[in-house]
Every structure is written in structure tokens, then in C-alpha cells.
Design a protein around this motif. Structure first.
Motif: not given
Length: 87
Positions: A67-83
Motif C-alpha cells: 500500500p502507498a501508506d507503507a512507502v516512506a519515500g521515493v528517490h527519483r535520482a537513485r530510482r529507489r522506493v524505500i518502505l
């Protein structure tokens, strides 16, 4: 991983527009790599995502709905999603 990008402490709501553009991004949690964003699940009443589909596993791949609420952040430059929490 940079210390300013570790999933610790409290988090603000994630930018759902950024989350909608994260197809193919690597997904990490506090323990390291989880998988890769394989799909975006949009809500019925909005064009912003409610969840992401994360492809996990190497020999027996599976899809994990996050779920979107479980995502802490999105780092576009590093192409990472942090949970926020470990899977």
C-alpha cells in the motif's frame, strides 16, 4: 546507502505523484533489497496510486502488493522506493 536515506524515524505522507512514476525502481526496506516495482495500482476515484506491485524472488518470483501508506519515500535520482517497515 546514504544515512539520510535510511528508513528510520517518522515519515510524512509519500508524494503519490512520484510513486506513480516509479515503475522499474528498486524497492528497499531496513534489511536491504526487497524487489522491483512491477506495477502501479491506481485508486478507483483518483489517478494517484493506492499501491505498488513489487516483484520479489529470483527462482520462484511472486508479486507483493504494498500500500502507498507503507512507502516512506521515493528517490527519483537513485530510482529507489524505500518502505517504512521490513517486509
Amino acid at each position: 546507502m546514504d544515512s539520510d536515506w535510511e528508513p528510520r524515524g517518522t515519515f510524512d505522507a509519500v508524494d503519490r505523484d512520484a510513486l506513480g512514476d516509479c515503475l522499474g525502481y528498486r524497492v528497499d526496506d531496513a534489511n536491504g533489497r526487497v524487489g522491483t516495482v512491477d506495477g502501479i495500482v491506481a485508486g478507483a476515484w483518483t489517478d494517484r496510486p493506492d499501491a505498488i506491485e513489487v516483484r520479489i524472488g529470483l527462482f520462484r518470483p511472486a508479486i507483493l502488493m504494498v500500500p502507498a501508506d507503507a512507502v516512506a519515500g521515493v528517490h527519483r535520482a537513485r530510482r529507489r522506493v524505500i518502505l517504512r517497515e521490513s517486509v
